[in-house]
Design a protein around this motif. Sequence first.
Motif, PDB file in Angstrom:
ATOM      1  N   GLY A   1      36.632  42.366  45.924  1.00 52.44           N
ATOM      2  CA  GLY A   1      36.985  43.628  46.566  1.00 52.44           C
ATOM      3  C   GLY A   1      38.438  44.019  46.396  1.00 52.44           C
ATOM      4  O   GLY A   1      38.999  44.729  47.237  1.00 52.44           O
ATOM      5  N   ILE A   2      39.074  43.590  45.279  1.00 54.58           N
ATOM      6  CA  ILE A   2      40.504  43.863  45.095  1.00 54.58           C
ATOM      7  C   ILE A   2      40.799  44.777  43.901  1.00 54.58           C
ATOM      8  O   ILE A   2      41.917  45.245  43.750  1.00 54.58           O
ATOM      9  N   ILE A   3      39.793  45.036  43.066  1.00 58.40           N
ATOM     10  CA  ILE A   3      39.951  45.968  41.935  1.00 58.40           C
ATOM     11  C   ILE A   3      38.780  46.939  41.965  1.00 58.40           C
ATOM     12  O   ILE A   3      37.625  46.527  42.121  1.00 58.40           O
ATOM     13  N   ARG A   4      39.079  48.215  41.835  1.00 55.23           N
ATOM     14  CA  ARG A   4      38.015  49.211  41.718  1.00 55.23           C
ATOM     15  C   ARG A   4      38.285  50.101  40.527  1.00 55.23           C
ATOM     16  O   ARG A   4      39.362  50.686  40.391  1.00 55.23           O
ATOM     17  N   GLN A   5      37.290  50.178  39.635  1.00 54.91           N
ATOM     18  CA  GLN A   5      37.389  51.072  38.487  1.00 54.91           C
ATOM     19  C   GLN A   5      36.153  51.956  38.352  1.00 54.91           C
ATOM     20  O   GLN A   5      36.144  52.893  37.561  1.00 54.91           O
ATOM     21  N   LYS A   6      35.129  51.664  39.134  1.00 53.04           N
ATOM     22  CA  LYS A   6      33.907  52.472  39.087  1.00 53.04           C
ATOM     23  C   LYS A   6      34.049  53.713  39.967  1.00 53.04           C
ATOM     24  O   LYS A   6      34.817  53.732  40.921  1.00 53.04           O
TER      25      LYS A   6
ATOM     26  N   SER B   1      43.696  46.810  45.470  1.00 49.44           N
ATOM     27  CA  SER B   1      43.787  46.753  46.927  1.00 49.44           C
ATOM     28  C   SER B   1      43.882  45.297  47.363  1.00 49.44           C
ATOM     29  O   SER B   1      43.565  44.373  46.606  1.00 49.44           O
ATOM     30  N   GLY B   2      44.304  45.096  48.603  1.00 52.21           N
ATOM     31  CA  GLY B   2      44.382  43.748  49.146  1.00 52.21           C
ATOM     32  C   GLY B   2      45.233  42.827  48.305  1.00 52.21           C
ATOM     33  O   GLY B   2      46.374  43.144  47.939  1.00 52.21           O
ATOM     34  N   ALA B   3      44.670  41.693  47.928  1.00 46.61           N
ATOM     35  CA  ALA B   3      45.427  40.663  47.212  1.00 46.61           C
ATOM     36  C   ALA B   3      45.907  41.127  45.841  1.00 46.61           C
ATOM     37  O   ALA B   3      46.965  40.705  45.370  1.00 46.61           O
ATOM     38  N   ALA B   4      45.157  42.003  45.165  1.00 50.00           N
ATOM     39  CA  ALA B   4      45.586  42.484  43.852  1.00 50.00           C
ATOM     40  C   ALA B   4      46.852  43.329  43.971  1.00 50.00           C
ATOM     41  O   ALA B   4      47.779  43.212  43.171  1.00 50.00           O
ATOM     42  N   SER B   5      46.902  44.188  44.982  1.00 51.77           N
ATOM     43  CA  SER B   5      48.108  44.980  45.220  1.00 51.77           C
ATOM     44  C   SER B   5      49.269  44.077  45.623  1.00 51.77           C
ATOM     45  O   SER B   5      50.408  44.278  45.188  1.00 51.77           O
ATOM     46  N   GLU B   6      48.979  43.065  46.441  1.00 55.61           N
ATOM     47  CA  GLU B   6      50.025  42.122  46.823  1.00 55.61           C
ATOM     48  C   GLU B   6      50.543  41.361  45.612  1.00 55.61           C
ATOM     49  O   GLU B   6      51.750  41.107  45.496  1.00 55.61           O
TER      50      GLU B   6
END
Length: 368
Positions: free
Chosen positions: A66-71, A85-90
């Motif tokens: 739930g940390i990358i969205r491309q769809k 979002s979340g950890a990916a943004s961090e």
Amino acid sequence: MLAQLYESEVELEDVFYSKALLLPNTTHPMTPVGEGCQARVVELVGEKPEFDFQPKGHLEIGEKLGIIRQKRLSHVSGHRSYYLSGAASELEHALVHFAMVKLKKRGFIAMSVPDMIKAAVFEGCGIRPNVRSSLLYKVDPDRCKDMNLAGTSEVGIAGYFMDHAVKLKDLPIKVVCCSTCYRAETDNLNEPWGLYRVHHFSKVEMFGVTAAEDGTESEKLLQEFVSIQKEMYSELGLHFRVMEMPTADLGLPAFQKFDAEAWMAGRQNYGEISSASNCTDYQSRRLHIMYEDAHSILRHVHTVNGTAVAVPRLLIAILENNQMENGNVRIPKVLQHYLDRDVIVKPSCSPQQYIGPNQYKRNKLTEF
């Protein structure tokens, strides 16, 4: 008669200038000659990660966490866009801070630059904004004439020094800049999904201005930039190779260029994560960047540039190389204190449910 000659002179100067822009820099005598396949492996660093399960790609990992969205973004921001979002943004902010802190300790001056730059600065850097193959985004000329979105902060930093002279005693000057980069990647089938080729991304760039007293100053600074890249990627626990790039991959401005390519377990291949180039006096002659030598004579500086952190490419390498069989991802030790944890796990909250017009009828929610 004289007025006609002046007009002819202006026209000839325009023709001469446009042809002169096509001339490349000279090439380092050790540079491999040929296409990309002729690149020379200079060094292999670190160990390739091994798994007792089939490693997944970064997009699958990121979506399940739930940390990358491309769809479902075509109606929001178009193709090749994404949300972290979340950890990916961090992780994005952690990588930027990690690089900025390290480079400031190495004598780099932090700088913020404009995102919109005039065409003359791009041309001075060896980037041609007005050709069909250009990867630049042009700003609406009715709003901002002759402006383009920068694909790298190298252009903005070079523009800072344009038409200025510095003192010999102050050289080399090393600058670090974090910016959002905008690139009009072609919409072909080459990496259509994922973060490898995207239209916008965060990047920390290194830029150096050196003297040209004995001709070795810029070569030494290039080696310093490559050394910094190796140090950072080693601390991130990556397996990577340093490549000396051949003549066909130098572009117009580079005299010599090195790329770093990291192993990406999900892609089962190496992928470029950075480059470093010595442009000698190619850019300074076009942008009129000078230094005052010991005899108070103005001479052209040499310029060097290099990637410290290209966030999406490093995210790919970190997620794919540190994945666990249960779908979680280990965070590199040097970044753990930024995220205040050592493993990325799936959040407890429920994912969003798509209720837009393109959903299947059986999934459609009842509206009240």
